[in-house]
Design an enzyme around this catalytic site. Structure first.
Site, PDB file in Angstrom:
ATOM      1  N   GLU A 187      -1.545   6.472   5.506  1.00 47.46           N
ATOM      2  CA  GLU A 187      -1.126   7.126   6.506  1.00 47.46           C
ATOM      3  C   GLU A 187      -0.169   8.043   6.014  1.00 47.46           C
ATOM      4  OE1 GLU A 187       2.662   7.253   9.138  1.00 47.46           O
ATOM      5  OE2 GLU A 187       0.705   5.653   9.105  1.00 47.46           O
ATOM      6  N   HIS A 238       4.947  -4.259  -5.677  1.00 47.07           N
ATOM      7  CA  HIS A 238       3.438  -3.296  -5.047  1.00 47.07           C
ATOM      8  C   HIS A 238       3.146  -2.876  -6.472  1.00 47.07           C
ATOM      9  CE1 HIS A 238      -0.667  -2.479  -3.439  1.00 47.07           C
ATOM     10  NE2 HIS A 238      -0.331  -3.458  -2.846  1.00 47.07           N
ATOM     11  N   ILE A 298       1.323   0.214  -8.068  1.00 39.64           N
ATOM     12  CA  ILE A 298      -0.081   1.024  -7.286  1.00 39.64           C
ATOM     13  C   ILE A 298       0.791   0.994  -5.595  1.00 39.64           C
ATOM     14  CG2 ILE A 298      -2.252   1.202  -6.083  1.00 39.64           C
ATOM     15  CD1 ILE A 298      -3.280  -1.593  -8.763  1.00 39.64           C
ATOM     16  N   GLY A 306      -2.595   1.395  -0.446  1.00 40.54           N
ATOM     17  CA  GLY A 306      -3.734   1.812   0.111  1.00 40.54           C
ATOM     18  C   GLY A 306      -4.090   2.225   1.658  1.00 40.54           C
ATOM     19  N   VAL A 307      -3.177   1.667   2.167  1.00 39.53           N
ATOM     20  CA  VAL A 307      -3.110   1.892   3.025  1.00 39.53           C
ATOM     21  C   VAL A 307      -1.417   3.168   3.630  1.00 39.53           C
ATOM     22  CG1 VAL A 307      -3.074  -0.400   4.680  1.00 39.53           C
ATOM     23  CG2 VAL A 307      -0.717  -0.229   3.451  1.00 39.53           C
TER      24      VAL A 307
END
Length: 208
Positions: free
Chosen positions: A124, A110, A116, A119-120
């Site tokens: 978290e 990723h 990067i 986002g999740v």
């Protein structure tokens, strides 16, 4: 006769090269320790560069180090996403951060061409910081009985990349201890830039 004149000339030249009595007296007047001190100051001060940006890193004093965080959260590598807690008050708020590095295991996928932080995982990380707020440090049974219950008003503002320090703050907006439900306003920053924000819901299992 010529040899005598030559020797006399050499002697005169040597006499001219010698320090004058005045210079000798000035040097003798300064103690040896003082002369050594002056040399040491020049060696340590004149040539040393002034402290620069290398002394201004984000290595802030921790309220909770990683070992204490691991004694509270059940998460472990590669899913423990809080490195330090800087401020904390049980049931109210916490400030903490994660150092993002290229060695994080999610970067190879990723993305291979542009790393990067997902986002999740930013969400978290904020939820884990929120867990540190709602877990009673005196109740060890709660450590494995809290869950991520929901997220609302989620926004990502900027990418988070290797080398960034993801600074997070979570503030409790509602904490119903009877039902084990805790709502929080969470924000994450890189420097002064807001990169992620959300309203989180965490749930404690009944009876804990």
């Amino acid at each position: 006769m010529q040899a005598t004149v030559a020797l006399s000339g050499c002697a005169a030249g040597l006499t001219q090269r010698r320090a004058t009595p005045q210079k000798l007296s000035q040097a003798a007047a300064k103690p040896v320790a003082a002369r050594r001190q002056a040399v040491r100051v020049r060696a340590e001060g004149e040539g040393a560069p002034a402290a620069g940006i290398e002394t201004q890193g984000p290595n802030m004093t921790a309220l909770k180090e990683i070992q204490e965080i691991m004694s509270i959260l059940p998460h472990r590598y590669p899913f423990l996403l809080v490195d330090r807690v800087l401020e904390w008050e049980y049931g109210k708020y916490a400030v903490g951060y994660k150092c993002v590095t290229i060695n994080d295991n999610f970067f190879p996928g990723h993305f291979p061409q542009r790393a990067i932080m997902p986002g999740v995982l930013q969400v978290e990380a904020m939820a884990q910081l929120g867990g540190i707020i709602m877990i009673d440090p005196k109740n060890a049974a709660q450590q494995t009985n809290f869950f991520f219950g929901g997220v609302d008003n989620l926004r990502w503002r900027k990418p988070v990349v290797p080398g960034d320090v993801l600074m997070m703050r979570c503030d409790v907006t509602k904490f119903n201890k009877r039902f084990g439900i805790c709502k929080m306003a969470a924000k994450a920053y890189v420097g002064q830039d807001l990169v992620c924000e959300a309203d989180l819901t965490l749930v404690m299992a009944p009876g804990q």
